[in-house]
Scaffold this active site. Structure first.
Site, PDB file in Angstrom:
ATOM      1  N   LYS A 219       1.069  -0.973   0.225  1.00 14.12           N
ATOM      2  CA  LYS A 219       0.056  -0.535   0.010  1.00 14.12           C
ATOM      3  C   LYS A 219       0.410   1.109   0.864  1.00 14.12           C
ATOM      4  CE  LYS A 219      -2.867  -1.416   3.813  1.00 14.12           C
ATOM      5  NZ  LYS A 219      -1.433  -2.429   3.853  1.00 14.12           N
TER       6      LYS A 219
ATOM      7  N   ASP B 176      -1.596   6.747   5.864  1.00 17.37           N
ATOM      8  CA  ASP B 176      -1.457   5.764   6.232  1.00 17.37           C
ATOM      9  C   ASP B 176      -2.341   5.357   7.493  1.00 17.37           C
ATOM     10  OD1 ASP B 176      -0.657   3.318   6.086  1.00 17.37           O
ATOM     11  OD2 ASP B 176       1.672   3.046   7.228  1.00 17.37           O
TER      12      ASP B 176
ATOM     13  N   THR C 117      -5.570  -1.125   6.765  1.00 15.93           N
ATOM     14  CA  THR C 117      -5.669  -2.356   7.804  1.00 15.93           C
ATOM     15  C   THR C 117      -6.872  -2.529   7.631  1.00 15.93           C
ATOM     16  OG1 THR C 117      -5.201  -1.946   9.124  1.00 15.93           O
ATOM     17  CG2 THR C 117      -2.972  -2.770   7.404  1.00 15.93           C
TER      18      THR C 117
END
Length: 361
Positions: free
Chosen positions: A88, A133, A182
């Protein structure tokens, strides 16, 4: 001064990404404590053409980016989801490279206040990429600020306090948010809906991991035999990050205890030293599996009890060990607790007790 201090507080760093630039090297400071991360960053592909695996996501992303370039505008915001280690962050850097622009890097936990995010957004230049992130861990006030910024390219800054407070709207130049998570299910619907493209990254098969390892071996300037690459790939849990890490450990073993050649014998010997077995289970995985079978007769047993038995926190067992063990069909989750499957007993070389109801095939 307020903007600068807020940017520093938020942990946001600017990374210039260009075709002949050292973008990923500037994401990670190569200090003594960051050698492993620096080595990992050096192996990352820089362009979509170099990216191995994720064929569907890669093709979809290529269309999104090239269409935006053809129109002379900025692409839609991009959300990348999937387990850790599948690429990612690498794709976020590649997006910047494909667009020929710079990438600002931050993370959800680093932005605790709306002011932190406002400072980051206010400093963006036209066409830049903002990579967030762990975006599912953004604080709620920052989330609400991001909604407006992503949709209307505007940020409202509150000046003053109490009855005299006043909101000042600041127009932002067009930019692209790339979010990585995630746990996509934790993203609130209003935030998820503002992403024009969502790509889910899946685990790699062994063939794809062998391609990753072959490319990485070339960058590391080591001689990786095909059978050794296959052995490392089969123990890498379908994850390129793990594959590259194991490759570096095999390289270390071959350098210190052999002639530097990465053949099948070197791969197996090195992985034995680092306690990575034939399925890719490491010390923690085997400890959990062994405790479940030998101390609790294969279960069912509660998570907390199992964690105490292996000397780890329940969250560590649940988030680090269990996902792979469940995916490999070695343990099962039931309303009564964790249970060992027939494959778990077989992998450990143990004979399951003949007790009905505890053995799952």
């Amino acid at each position: 001064m307020w903007l600068r201090s807020s940017v520093e507080r938020s942990g946001c760093s600017e990374v210039a990404v260009a075709e002949e630039d050292t973008a990923t090297e500037r994401v990670v400071a190569p200090g003594a404590e960051d050698l492993e991360r620096a080595a990992e960053a050096a192996l990352r592909p820089r362009r979509l053409a170099e990216f191995v695996g994720q064929r569907v996501v890669r093709e979809q992303l290529e269309l999104v980016l090239h269409a935006a370039l053809g129109r002379g505008g900025t692409p839609d915001h991009v959300l990348l989801s999937g387990p850790p280690g599948l690429g990612k962050t690498t794709l976020a850097m590649i997006i910047g490279a494909e667009l020929g622009t710079s990438v600002r890097v931050t993370s959800g936990p680093a932005i605790q206040h709306a002011g932190d995010l406002a400072a980051v957004l206010s400093s963006l230049e036209e066409g830049e990429v903002l990579f967030i992130d762990e975006i599912h861990r953004l604080a709620r006030p920052a989330e609400e600020l991001l909604y407006v910024a992503m949709e209307d390219f505007r940020v409202d800054v509150v000046v003053g306090k109490g009855a005299g407070a006043n909101a000042i709207g600041l127009a932002l130049p067009p930019f692209t948010v790339v979010g990585a998570t995630t746990r996509a299910g934790l993203l609130p619907a209003p935030l998820r809906d503002r992403f024009g493209f969502t790509g889910h990254l899946d685990f790699y098969d062994d063939g794809e991991l062998e391609q990753v390892l072959s490319r990485s071996a070339g960058l590391l300037e080591v001689d990786l035999h095909a059978d050794a690459g296959g052995e490392i790939a089969s123990r890498s849990r379908g994850t390129p990050r793990i594959a590259n890490r194991l490759l570096r450990r095999v390289r270390d073993w071959a350098q210190v205890r052999s002639d530097g050649t990465l053949d099948l014998a070197a791969a197996r010997s090195a992985l034995a030293v680092y306690e990575v077995d034939s399925l890719g289970l490491d010390r923690l995985d085997r400890s959990v599996l062994t405790a479940l079978c030998t101390r609790f007769g294969g279960g069912p047993v509660g998570l907390t009890t199992l964690a105490v038995a292996v000397g780890e926190e329940p969250e560590t067992v649940e988030t680090v060990a269990e996902p792979f063990l469940v995916r490999e069909g070695l343990i099962g989750r039931t309303p009564r607790g964790r249970v060992a499957t027939a494959r778990a007993w077989d992998h450990l070389g143990l004979v399951p007790p003949e007790v009905g109801g505890t053995l799952f095939g």
